[in-house]
Design a protein around this motif. Structure first.
Motif, PDB file in Angstrom:
ATOM      1  N   ASN A 281      13.617  15.406  31.626  1.00  0.00           N
ATOM      2  CA  ASN A 281      13.876  13.980  31.524  1.00  0.00           C
ATOM      3  C   ASN A 281      15.373  13.736  31.659  1.00  0.00           C
ATOM      4  OD1 ASN A 281      13.965  11.293  30.911  1.00  0.00           O
ATOM      5  ND2 ASN A 281      12.576  11.437  29.163  1.00  0.00           N
TER       6      ASN A 281
ATOM      7  N   GLY B 219      17.067  11.313  32.798  1.00  0.00           N
ATOM      8  CA  GLY B 219      17.545  10.002  32.369  1.00  0.00           C
ATOM      9  C   GLY B 219      17.884   9.993  30.897  1.00  0.00           C
ATOM     10  N   TRP B 220      16.983  10.558  30.106  1.00  0.00           N
ATOM     11  CA  TRP B 220      17.234  10.619  28.664  1.00  0.00           C
ATOM     12  C   TRP B 220      18.490  11.425  28.389  1.00  0.00           C
ATOM     13  CZ3 TRP B 220      18.258  13.833  24.720  1.00  0.00           C
ATOM     14  CH2 TRP B 220      18.085  13.321  23.423  1.00  0.00           C
TER      15      TRP B 220
ATOM     16  N   TYR C 278      21.507   9.912  26.353  1.00  0.00           N
ATOM     17  CA  TYR C 278      21.553  10.167  24.909  1.00  0.00           C
ATOM     18  C   TYR C 278      22.096  11.534  24.493  1.00  0.00           C
ATOM     19  CZ  TYR C 278      18.423   6.117  24.687  1.00  0.00           C
ATOM     20  OH  TYR C 278      17.875   4.875  24.799  1.00  0.00           O
TER      21      TYR C 278
ATOM     22  N   THR D  71      30.232   4.274  22.998  1.00  0.00           N
ATOM     23  CA  THR D  71      29.061   3.879  22.219  1.00  0.00           C
ATOM     24  C   THR D  71      29.442   2.962  21.060  1.00  0.00           C
ATOM     25  OG1 THR D  71      27.983   5.955  22.756  1.00  0.00           O
ATOM     26  CG2 THR D  71      27.142   4.758  20.859  1.00  0.00           C
TER      27      THR D  71
ATOM     28  N   SER E 275      19.340  -0.006  26.088  1.00  0.00           N
ATOM     29  CA  SER E 275      19.324   0.816  27.299  1.00  0.00           C
ATOM     30  C   SER E 275      18.288   0.285  28.281  1.00  0.00           C
ATOM     31  CB  SER E 275      18.980   2.259  26.943  1.00  0.00           C
ATOM     32  OG  SER E 275      19.902   2.748  26.012  1.00  0.00           O
TER      33      SER E 275
ATOM     34  N   LYS F  93      16.009   3.809  33.579  1.00  0.00           N
ATOM     35  CA  LYS F  93      16.964   4.891  33.807  1.00  0.00           C
ATOM     36  C   LYS F  93      16.914   5.972  32.734  1.00  0.00           C
ATOM     37  CE  LYS F  93      20.515   2.192  36.188  1.00  0.00           C
ATOM     38  NZ  LYS F  93      21.702   1.390  35.864  1.00  0.00           N
ATOM     39  N   THR F  94      16.243   5.725  31.632  1.00  0.00           N
ATOM     40  CA  THR F  94      16.346   6.651  30.504  1.00  0.00           C
ATOM     41  C   THR F  94      15.020   7.317  30.183  1.00  0.00           C
ATOM     42  OG1 THR F  94      15.858   4.906  28.939  1.00  0.00           O
ATOM     43  CG2 THR F  94      18.169   5.287  29.449  1.00  0.00           C
ATOM     44  N   GLY F  95      14.078   7.315  31.120  1.00  0.00           N
ATOM     45  CA  GLY F  95      12.795   7.942  30.858  1.00  0.00           C
ATOM     46  C   GLY F  95      11.961   7.135  29.879  1.00  0.00           C
TER      47      GLY F  95
ATOM     48  N   TRP G 139      13.000   5.013  27.314  1.00  0.00           N
ATOM     49  CA  TRP G 139      13.535   4.604  26.025  1.00  0.00           C
ATOM     50  C   TRP G 139      14.345   3.324  26.160  1.00  0.00           C
ATOM     51  CZ3 TRP G 139      14.979   8.495  21.769  1.00  0.00           C
ATOM     52  CH2 TRP G 139      13.980   9.488  21.683  1.00  0.00           C
ATOM     53  N   THR G 140      14.149   2.400  25.224  1.00  0.00           N
ATOM     54  CA  THR G 140      14.894   1.152  25.287  1.00  0.00           C
ATOM     55  C   THR G 140      15.980   1.067  24.223  1.00  0.00           C
ATOM     56  OG1 THR G 140      13.193   0.183  23.915  1.00  0.00           O
ATOM     57  CG2 THR G 140      13.055  -0.247  26.278  1.00  0.00           C
ATOM     58  N   ILE G 141      15.950   1.962  23.273  1.00  0.00           N
ATOM     59  CA  ILE G 141      16.908   1.875  22.175  1.00  0.00           C
ATOM     60  C   ILE G 141      18.328   2.032  22.713  1.00  0.00           C
ATOM     61  CG2 ILE G 141      16.753   4.352  21.679  1.00  0.00           C
ATOM     62  CD1 ILE G 141      17.013   3.604  18.706  1.00  0.00           C
ATOM     63  N   GLY G 142      19.257   1.208  22.201  1.00  0.00           N
ATOM     64  CA  GLY G 142      20.646   1.295  22.655  1.00  0.00           C
ATOM     65  C   GLY G 142      21.314   2.546  22.097  1.00  0.00           C
ATOM     66  N   ARG G 143      22.370   2.981  22.791  1.00  0.00           N
ATOM     67  CA  ARG G 143      23.072   4.178  22.330  1.00  0.00           C
ATOM     68  C   ARG G 143      23.628   4.000  20.923  1.00  0.00           C
ATOM     69  NH1 ARG G 143      27.216   6.084  26.959  1.00  0.00           N
ATOM     70  NH2 ARG G 143      25.882   7.454  28.172  1.00  0.00           N
TER      71      ARG G 143
ATOM     72  N   TRP H 233      20.844   4.293  18.383  1.00  0.00           N
ATOM     73  CA  TRP H 233      20.421   5.700  18.348  1.00  0.00           C
ATOM     74  C   TRP H 233      21.442   6.543  17.576  1.00  0.00           C
ATOM     75  CZ3 TRP H 233      16.531   8.827  18.674  1.00  0.00           C
ATOM     76  CH2 TRP H 233      16.706  10.178  18.989  1.00  0.00           C
ATOM     77  N   PHE H 234      22.715   6.267  17.838  1.00  0.00           N
ATOM     78  CA  PHE H 234      23.770   6.979  17.131  1.00  0.00           C
ATOM     79  C   PHE H 234      23.625   6.783  15.626  1.00  0.00           C
ATOM     80  CE2 PHE H 234      27.947   6.896  15.071  1.00  0.00           C
ATOM     81  CZ  PHE H 234      28.424   8.148  15.395  1.00  0.00           C
TER      82      PHE H 234
ATOM     83  N   VAL I 239      20.476   8.741  14.253  1.00  0.00           N
ATOM     84  CA  VAL I 239      20.671  10.200  14.195  1.00  0.00           C
ATOM     85  C   VAL I 239      21.730  10.548  13.153  1.00  0.00           C
ATOM     86  CG1 VAL I 239      21.375  12.228  15.520  1.00  0.00           C
ATOM     87  CG2 VAL I 239      19.953  10.493  16.578  1.00  0.00           C
TER      88      VAL I 239
END
Lengths: 457, 104
Positions: A384, A386-387, A391, B15, B22, B26-28, B30-34, B37-38, B41
């Motif tokens: 993946n 893109g991920w 991220y 970030t 997001s 483009k991110t597979g 995922w819609t969560i913003g960086r 997510w930061f 985590v």
């Protein structure tokens, strides 16, 4: 160092090297009993004497100088198998990094040197041109000032180090900064020069542990800090920080951090109970300082000649110089002959030197690190992308910063307040296995007896 | 010459200033913003360390085979992570990785 950062080929080279040398070769040596391995653990950061106890350096020193009579009365020095092997690999790394960089990058280094500042600018450079550059003479003045201060340190205090040794010492970073820097810039792994500096000063000024530590710090840490400095300059370049501001902020931060470090160290030595002992409650066992100390005894007091020359116990490790110098030539030819094969990714300085933190780090830590790294930078990146692009790096930053803040809180709020952690299997028995107390040794030496030869070099 | 760890710092700085979500194309998915997510985590990492740091310190050197045979020399040599070969590499804490970067 976060395993999410280095590219996968770097991780694979490091872990491959550890598997070959620290598992396969090391097991062959350990279980055949070579180097008296039956009486020693597989690995830790200590040196041992011939009764199976930790080497007590006070037994061989008089006024911090080596005392030969005491040394012959006490014991030669024995190292755990992987610790001894680590020295051989360090020899190989130092030779391999020069040969590797000359073969793989020699042409481009030469081209860049000739062009100097007349190269075509990339997008970062074009943007940075809006700012006034930090003048070269600022750096020159800083260099001369620090050089003068270093001479004062070496000559004004009783360091037992002559001034010319400091001159020799400055040659080392000049030679190795670029080769090691190229490896670091590509793979995020910095190879160490510690053993090279120890080796040179050990033959040059034998029997002087203090001079040896100073030589090592100036010779090796200079290169190490120079590369972290270059890395920070590059960060400023990426983030478009004006070069003049960058210069002053780095300079002021360096001076300030030197003051804070000294203050914190003196505080810690006084305030933390049992600091730097193996039983320290919050594992403030100072593993790095211990390795540094052991190294200063091996190289500074006893000297490399008694360990690695002639018919000394570890003299076979000298072959690693040759191994490190020749093998990159072979991989280079293979990579040119088969450009699409896996040989393209083989990087021998990393195979030999990626394991440079063993000891005090262990093969186990590297395997855990490699597993996490392979998951993110191989599996996730392919599965993946893109991920990964969106991220991966921010995950790495979040894991590291969250952990750092948490360790501060746990340390100051819990450990320093005198609270007791829960007493149960996971905090007591799990930490007292033979492995954790470094007592997984095949044969114990009977009290009053010794192992090994009765005379030694 | 990329200097990979600089990319992490750049990502972190961007970030912290960019709180937008997001683009899932483009991110597979995922819609969560960086930024969000930061924070998640970060919080997880922060809370988790209380376990290996205080409640269950064995989580760091998780050499569970040596816990079953704590007195066996050969088991401790082969599977012990601290002074042995560490042939069963499993850990639950990344503080161990901090040992891989200090000049010695």
């Amino acid at each position: 160092m976060s395993p999410l950062i280095p590219p996968f080929h770097a991780i694979a080279n490091v872990v491959g090297g550890i598997f070959v040398f620290f598992i396969v070769v090391s097991m062959g040596i350990h279980y055949s009993g070579y180097w008296y391995a039956d009486y020693l653990p597989v690995q830790n950061s200590h040196a041992y004497d011939n009764s199976g106890y930790r080497y007590d350096v006070t037994e061989i020193l008089t006024d911090f100088q080596f005392d030969e009579a005491k040394y012959f009365a006490y014991s030669p020095l024995y190292l755990p198998t992987q610790f001894a092997l680590a020295y051989g690999l360090a020899f190989a790394t130092i030779a391999a990094v020069i040969v590797h960089v000359a073969l793989y990058h020699g042409r481009s280094i030469w081209a860049q040197m000739k062009m100097a500042r007349n190269q075509e600018d990339d997008i970062h450079m074009r943007l940075m041109k809006k700012y006034r550059d930090a003048e070269d003479w600022w750096y020159a003045v800083l260099f001369v000032t620090m050089l003068a201060l270093s001479f004062v340190v070496v000559c004004a205090w009783p360091t037992s180090m002559p001034w010319w040794a400091y001159v020799v010492c400055m040659v080392i970073p000049v030679v190795w900064t670029i080769p090691i820097g190229i490896v670091q810039a590509v793979t995020n792994i910095q190879l160490g020069l510690n053993v090279l500096t120890e080796y040179i000063v050990g033959y040059m000024l034998p029997g002087r542990p203090l001079a040896m530590m100073i030589f090592k710090n100036y010779g090796y840490v200079c290169m190490s800090q120079a590369l972290f400095f270059a890395q920070d300059l590059k960060l400023g370049h990426y983030m478009k920080v004006p070069p003049r501001i960058l210069f002053w902020s780095q300079l002021i931060a360096s001076i300030w951090s030197a003051i804070v470090q000294i203050a914190v160290m003196n505080w810690a030595l006084g305030a933390i109970p049992d600091i730097c002992t193996d039983t320290q409650a919050n594992q403030y066992t100072c593993p790095n300082a211990k390795v540094f100390y052991t190294a200063s005894v091996i190289w500074g007091a006893i000297g490399p000649a008694r360990m690695f020359s002639g018919d000394a116990l570890y003299s076979s490790l000298q072959w690693f110089w040759l191994l490190g110098a020749i093998t990159p030539i072979i991989t280079w030819f293979l990579a040119r002959r088969y450009p699409r094969s896996i040989w393209r990714y083989v990087n021998l300085p990393l195979v030999f030197g990626g394991s440079g933190w063993i000891p005090p780090a262990t093969a186990y830590i590297y395997f855990c690190w490699g597993t996490v790294g392979a998951f993110f930078n191989y599996y996730l990146r392919r599965r993946n992308q893109g991920w990964w692009l969106q991220y991966n790096y921010v995950t790495s930053a979040a894991l590291d910063t969250g952990l750092i803040v948490s360790t501060f809180i746990v340390f100051f709020a819990l450990w320093m307040s005198g609270a007791q952690p829960p007493v149960w299997f996971g905090n007591v028995e799990a930490l007292s296995t033979l492995d954790m107390v470094s007592r997984a040794v095949k044969s114990a030496v009977p009290p009053g007896e010794t192992f090994g030869p009765s005379t030694w070099p | 010459m990329i200097w990979p760890s600089d990319l992490v710092n750049c990502t972190l700085f961007y970030t912290l200033h960019d709180h937008s979500p997001s683009d899932p194309a483009k991110t597979g998915g995922w819609t969560i913003g960086r930024h969000k997510w930061f924070l998640i985590v970060w919080t997880g990492s922060f809370i988790w360390y209380f376990f290996p740091g205080w409640i269950f310190q064995g989580l760091s050197w998780f050499c569970w085979l040596t816990w079953i045979w704590p007195e066996s020399v050969i088991v401790n040599q082969l599977f012990g992570g601290y002074s042995g070969y560490g042939l069963f590499p499993l850990t639950f804490v990344s503080t161990l990785f901090s040992m891989l970067c200090i000049p010695r």
